[in-house]
Motif scaffolding. Structure first.
Motif, PDB file in Angstrom:
ATOM      1  N   HIS A 299       7.793  -1.974  -3.509  1.00  0.00           N
ATOM      2  CA  HIS A 299       8.310  -0.627  -3.771  1.00  0.00           C
ATOM      3  C   HIS A 299       9.046  -0.038  -2.569  1.00  0.00           C
ATOM      4  O   HIS A 299       9.702   0.990  -2.699  1.00  0.00           O
ATOM      5  CB  HIS A 299       7.173   0.318  -4.180  1.00  0.00           C
ATOM      6  CG  HIS A 299       6.180   0.596  -3.095  1.00  0.00           C
ATOM      7  ND1 HIS A 299       5.075  -0.198  -2.875  1.00  0.00           N
ATOM      8  CD2 HIS A 299       6.128   1.581  -2.161  1.00  0.00           C
ATOM      9  CE1 HIS A 299       4.377   0.285  -1.871  1.00  0.00           C
ATOM     10  NE2 HIS A 299       4.996   1.351  -1.401  1.00  0.00           N
TER      11      HIS A 299
ATOM     12  N   SER B  61      -0.441   3.380 -10.458  1.00  0.00           N
ATOM     13  CA  SER B  61      -0.978   3.157  -9.119  1.00  0.00           C
ATOM     14  C   SER B  61      -2.084   2.106  -9.168  1.00  0.00           C
ATOM     15  O   SER B  61      -2.850   2.040 -10.138  1.00  0.00           O
ATOM     16  CB  SER B  61      -1.545   4.456  -8.536  1.00  0.00           C
ATOM     17  OG  SER B  61      -0.535   5.412  -8.357  1.00  0.00           O
ATOM     18  N   VAL B  62      -2.167   1.286  -8.146  1.00  0.00           N
ATOM     19  CA  VAL B  62      -3.263   0.326  -8.027  1.00  0.00           C
ATOM     20  C   VAL B  62      -4.543   1.102  -7.699  1.00  0.00           C
ATOM     21  O   VAL B  62      -4.570   1.868  -6.732  1.00  0.00           O
ATOM     22  CB  VAL B  62      -2.982  -0.700  -6.912  1.00  0.00           C
ATOM     23  CG1 VAL B  62      -4.216  -1.556  -6.633  1.00  0.00           C
ATOM     24  CG2 VAL B  62      -1.791  -1.575  -7.280  1.00  0.00           C
TER      25      VAL B  62
ATOM     26  N   SER C 237       4.231  -3.686  -0.375  1.00  0.00           N
ATOM     27  CA  SER C 237       3.761  -3.765  -1.752  1.00  0.00           C
ATOM     28  C   SER C 237       2.272  -3.422  -1.797  1.00  0.00           C
ATOM     29  O   SER C 237       1.720  -2.895  -0.842  1.00  0.00           O
ATOM     30  CB  SER C 237       4.014  -5.175  -2.313  1.00  0.00           C
ATOM     31  OG  SER C 237       3.723  -5.228  -3.697  1.00  0.00           O
TER      32      SER C 237
ATOM     33  N   TYR D  74      -3.419  -7.121  -7.943  1.00  0.00           N
ATOM     34  CA  TYR D  74      -2.038  -7.285  -7.490  1.00  0.00           C
ATOM     35  C   TYR D  74      -1.118  -7.879  -8.562  1.00  0.00           C
ATOM     36  O   TYR D  74       0.073  -8.055  -8.310  1.00  0.00           O
ATOM     37  CB  TYR D  74      -1.996  -8.156  -6.247  1.00  0.00           C
ATOM     38  CG  TYR D  74      -2.561  -7.484  -5.009  1.00  0.00           C
ATOM     39  CD1 TYR D  74      -2.316  -6.148  -4.737  1.00  0.00           C
ATOM     40  CD2 TYR D  74      -3.359  -8.201  -4.108  1.00  0.00           C
ATOM     41  CE1 TYR D  74      -2.834  -5.529  -3.607  1.00  0.00           C
ATOM     42  CE2 TYR D  74      -3.871  -7.599  -2.965  1.00  0.00           C
ATOM     43  CZ  TYR D  74      -3.611  -6.262  -2.726  1.00  0.00           C
ATOM     44  OH  TYR D  74      -4.124  -5.665  -1.602  1.00  0.00           O
TER      45      TYR D  74
ATOM     46  N   PHE E 213       1.712  -0.224  -6.403  1.00  0.00           N
ATOM     47  CA  PHE E 213       2.153   0.204  -7.722  1.00  0.00           C
ATOM     48  C   PHE E 213       2.341  -0.982  -8.662  1.00  0.00           C
ATOM     49  O   PHE E 213       2.831  -2.036  -8.260  1.00  0.00           O
ATOM     50  CB  PHE E 213       3.455   0.998  -7.613  1.00  0.00           C
ATOM     51  CG  PHE E 213       3.316   2.219  -6.746  1.00  0.00           C
ATOM     52  CD1 PHE E 213       2.785   3.396  -7.259  1.00  0.00           C
ATOM     53  CD2 PHE E 213       3.687   2.184  -5.413  1.00  0.00           C
ATOM     54  CE1 PHE E 213       2.634   4.511  -6.466  1.00  0.00           C
ATOM     55  CE2 PHE E 213       3.548   3.301  -4.609  1.00  0.00           C
ATOM     56  CZ  PHE E 213       3.014   4.467  -5.143  1.00  0.00           C
ATOM     57  N   VAL E 214       1.967  -0.795  -9.924  1.00  0.00           N
ATOM     58  CA  VAL E 214       1.988  -1.843 -10.934  1.00  0.00           C
ATOM     59  C   VAL E 214       3.000  -1.497 -12.023  1.00  0.00           C
ATOM     60  O   VAL E 214       3.083  -0.349 -12.470  1.00  0.00           O
ATOM     61  CB  VAL E 214       0.591  -1.999 -11.581  1.00  0.00           C
ATOM     62  CG1 VAL E 214       0.621  -3.073 -12.665  1.00  0.00           C
ATOM     63  CG2 VAL E 214      -0.451  -2.354 -10.529  1.00  0.00           C
TER      64      VAL E 214
ATOM     65  N   SER F 268      -5.259  -0.793  -0.449  1.00  0.00           N
ATOM     66  CA  SER F 268      -4.634  -1.914  -1.156  1.00  0.00           C
ATOM     67  C   SER F 268      -3.256  -2.287  -0.637  1.00  0.00           C
ATOM     68  O   SER F 268      -2.798  -3.414  -0.848  1.00  0.00           O
ATOM     69  CB  SER F 268      -4.518  -1.581  -2.647  1.00  0.00           C
ATOM     70  OG  SER F 268      -3.587  -0.533  -2.861  1.00  0.00           O
ATOM     71  N   GLN F 269      -2.575  -1.357   0.019  1.00  0.00           N
ATOM     72  CA  GLN F 269      -1.171  -1.616   0.372  1.00  0.00           C
ATOM     73  C   GLN F 269      -1.039  -2.459   1.623  1.00  0.00           C
ATOM     74  O   GLN F 269      -1.785  -2.303   2.588  1.00  0.00           O
ATOM     75  CB  GLN F 269      -0.420  -0.302   0.521  1.00  0.00           C
ATOM     76  CG  GLN F 269      -0.281   0.442  -0.802  1.00  0.00           C
ATOM     77  CD  GLN F 269       0.857   1.434  -0.786  1.00  0.00           C
ATOM     78  OE1 GLN F 269       1.915   1.185  -0.198  1.00  0.00           O
ATOM     79  NE2 GLN F 269       0.653   2.579  -1.437  1.00  0.00           N
TER      80      GLN F 269
ATOM     81  N   THR G  81       2.377  -6.095  -9.560  1.00  0.00           N
ATOM     82  CA  THR G  81       2.748  -5.066  -8.587  1.00  0.00           C
ATOM     83  C   THR G  81       4.206  -5.283  -8.192  1.00  0.00           C
ATOM     84  O   THR G  81       4.806  -6.320  -8.483  1.00  0.00           O
ATOM     85  CB  THR G  81       1.858  -5.125  -7.337  1.00  0.00           C
ATOM     86  OG1 THR G  81       1.775  -6.482  -6.858  1.00  0.00           O
ATOM     87  CG2 THR G  81       0.459  -4.609  -7.637  1.00  0.00           C
TER      88      THR G  81
END
Length: 253
Positions: free
Chosen positions: A57, A80-81, A67, A51, A70-71, A114-115, A54
């Motif tokens: 977004h 993308s994570v 969130s 994270y 995306f990094v 992850s989101q 990040t």
């Protein structure tokens, strides 16, 4: 209060994490005991450093800030994570204001990776029953929602793909109309998410709100309020879309 409510009132096992943003830090009490799979999944990303840098977004005022996907690594497009195995859905707790929950694909209850998103208002009537219910796995502490409210007040811009409702700092409609380049200074960057208290029981005064709607929910059927693509749930349809859209290419900074 049911048996679950009595258990919650007596003890809440919780790890505390701090989400460090460009607009201030937000501490979140995780509900390890009530949603163990989701907390473990989230902490796997936290402890791996996934994270760091990040961005928030997607912002839907009065609904959610999202969130974890995306990094920003100093240039566009955003990376993308990397994601692991999706986590099982745990719709035990309610999507009230100030809670953090897992984002997932439409019509796929066990698809979260992850989101995540923070509920900016009481979304229980919608998200507690939609798509199998959305897993709330923590709650913002102290004045953390003041930081989220400041983010909520930022203007949003459509940069395409998953960033079609992204909040930007120090950036105006005039800038957009004049094709002024978006840089990292304009993004709401989460510099890191770190564990600040890993004690077995922290903030025992917090009693999470039980999701009492999920058991009464009807199965997802076309046209029903529980279907993530049905009427009345456009906000979440857009939220889910963020997981499947590709990020458009930006100008390099």
């Amino acid at each position: 209060m049911g048996v679950l409510g009595l258990i919650m009132a007596s003890t809440v096992q919780a790890t505390v994490v701090e989400v460090r943003t460009a607009l201030g830090n937000v501490q979140i009490n995780l509900f390890d005991e009530e949603t163990p799979e989701s907390v473990e999944n989230f902490l796997d990303y936290v402890n791996s450093g996934a994270y760091a840098n990040t961005v928030i977004h997607r912002l839907e005022p009065g609904f959610v800030a999202q969130s974890g996907g995306f990094v920003y690594n100093g240039m566009f497009p955003l990376d993308s994570v990397p994601t692991g195995t999706p986590v099982i859905n745990e719709p035990t707790l309610s999507n009230v204001r100030g809670t953090i929950a897992m984002a997932k694909l439409a019509s796929s209850p066990d698809s979260a990776t992850s989101q995540w998103f923070i509920n900016l208002s009481d979304n229980s009537a919608n998200l507690d029953v939609q798509n199998g219910g959305f897993t709330v796995f923590g709650q913002v502490l102290g004045n953390g929602m003041e930081v989220l409210d400041a983010i909520e007040d930022l203007p949003r811009f459509n940069l395409g793909g998953a960033a079609d409702s992204i909040p930007l700092q120090d950036y105006t409609n005039a800038d957009a109309n004049n094709d002024v380049e978006v840089t990292g200074d304009n993004l709401v960057i989460i510099t890191d998410v770190v564990v600040t208290d890993s004690a077995t029981v922290t903030n025992p005064d917090i009693v999470p709100v039980e999701n009492t709607l999920i058991d009464a929910a009807t199965p997802d059927v076309p046209g029903s309020g529980n279907n993530s693509s049905g009427g009345g749930s456009l906000g979440f349809f857009l939220l889910s879309l963020a997981l499947v859209c590709r990020w458009v290419k930006f100008k390099r900074s």
